[in-house]
Motif scaffolding. Structure first.
Motif, short mmCIF file in Angstrom:
data_model
loop_
_atom_site.label_atom_id
_atom_site.label_comp_id
_atom_site.label_asym_id
_atom_site.label_seq_id
_atom_site.Cartn_x
_atom_site.Cartn_y
_atom_site.Cartn_z
N GLU A 26 14.47 -48.72 -0.96
CA GLU A 26 15.52 -49.61 -0.48
C GLU A 26 16.67 -48.81 0.11
O GLU A 26 16.94 -47.67 -0.28
CB GLU A 26 16.03 -50.52 -1.60
N SER A 65 20.65 -52.62 1.01
CA SER A 65 19.91 -53.46 0.06
C SER A 65 20.46 -53.32 -1.35
O SER A 65 20.57 -54.30 -2.09
CB SER A 65 18.42 -53.08 0.08
N ARG A 68 23.59 -55.25 -1.57
CA ARG A 68 23.33 -56.69 -1.56
C ARG A 68 22.95 -57.17 -2.96
O ARG A 68 23.49 -58.18 -3.44
CB ARG A 68 22.22 -57.01 -0.56
N ARG A 69 22.03 -56.48 -3.63
CA ARG A 69 21.61 -56.95 -4.96
C ARG A 69 22.71 -56.80 -5.99
O ARG A 69 22.87 -57.65 -6.86
CB ARG A 69 20.31 -56.28 -5.40
#
Length: 201
Positions: free
Chosen positions: A125, A129, A132-133
């Protein structure tokens, strides 16, 4: 120990809940950056799901909180009764690069990893990413309790701090969070960065 009647965690680190008037709650999320994984100082990317080695007395030094969150591998080592396992707090997925020395990686790919927040290792990732998580998890935390605690890799703590500031993946390269430090986020209406990479008490 988990109470069968309430489902709440009973542990010396977890203080009794605060009483607060609705709408006046100020939350604190204290984020503790875990020790650097073994081998990282030698330039070796840690194996997938490698759990850090905690210093002696580490858990006893943590500030009090009503909820304690950690990545699944650490929550098992630290004691399932005290930690809530959160996959969103896992360290960055480095895909096929796990276990490899930085010296063995293609120089062009390594340069992209350093310079481009959207670049991901093969099967892994990107920083975008990861941010984002981490940001989704931060945004979905409930309004109570007042004091919460996170144990996670320094890169994840950095992502949480950037998410609180509303930043993007490129900002992650401009914020240093050292292992075994304390970063504090606070929330009244929105999350704010109160303390960054401070020494542990």
């Amino acid at each position: 120990m988990v109470s069968k009647s309430t489902g709440k965690v009973n542990h010396p680190l977890l203080a009794p809940p605060f009483r607060a008037t609705q709408g006046s709650m100020n939350q604190t999320l204290t984020c503790i950056a875990l020790p650097a994984p073994d081998g990282l100082n030698r330039g070796v990317i840690p194996a997938r799901d490698a759990a850090p080695i905690l210093p002696a007395g580490f858990m006893a030094r943590l500030p009090p909180a009503e909820r304690l969150f950690a990545p699944p591998t650490l929550s098992t080592d630290a004691g399932a009764a005290t930690c809530e396992a959160v996959p969103a707090l896992n360290a960055a997925d480095m895909g096929a690069w796990h276990g490899l020395s930085l010296k063995t990686l293609p120089p062009a790919d390594l340069a992209r990893w350093v310079g481009e927040s959207g670049f991901a290792p093969p099967g892994g990732e990107s920083r975008d990413s990861l941010l984002r998580r981490a940001g989704i998890w931060l945004a979905t935390l409930p309004a109570t309790p007042a004091r919460m605690l996170v144990l996670a890799d320094a890169t994840v703590i950095r992502a949480l701090a950037i998410a609180a500031l509303g930043g993007d993946g490129a900002m992650m390269a401009r914020l240093d969070i050292a292992p075994l430090t304390r970063t504090v986020l606070t929330r009244h209406a929105t999350w704010r960065l109160a303390t960054s990479s401070a020494p542990l008490p």
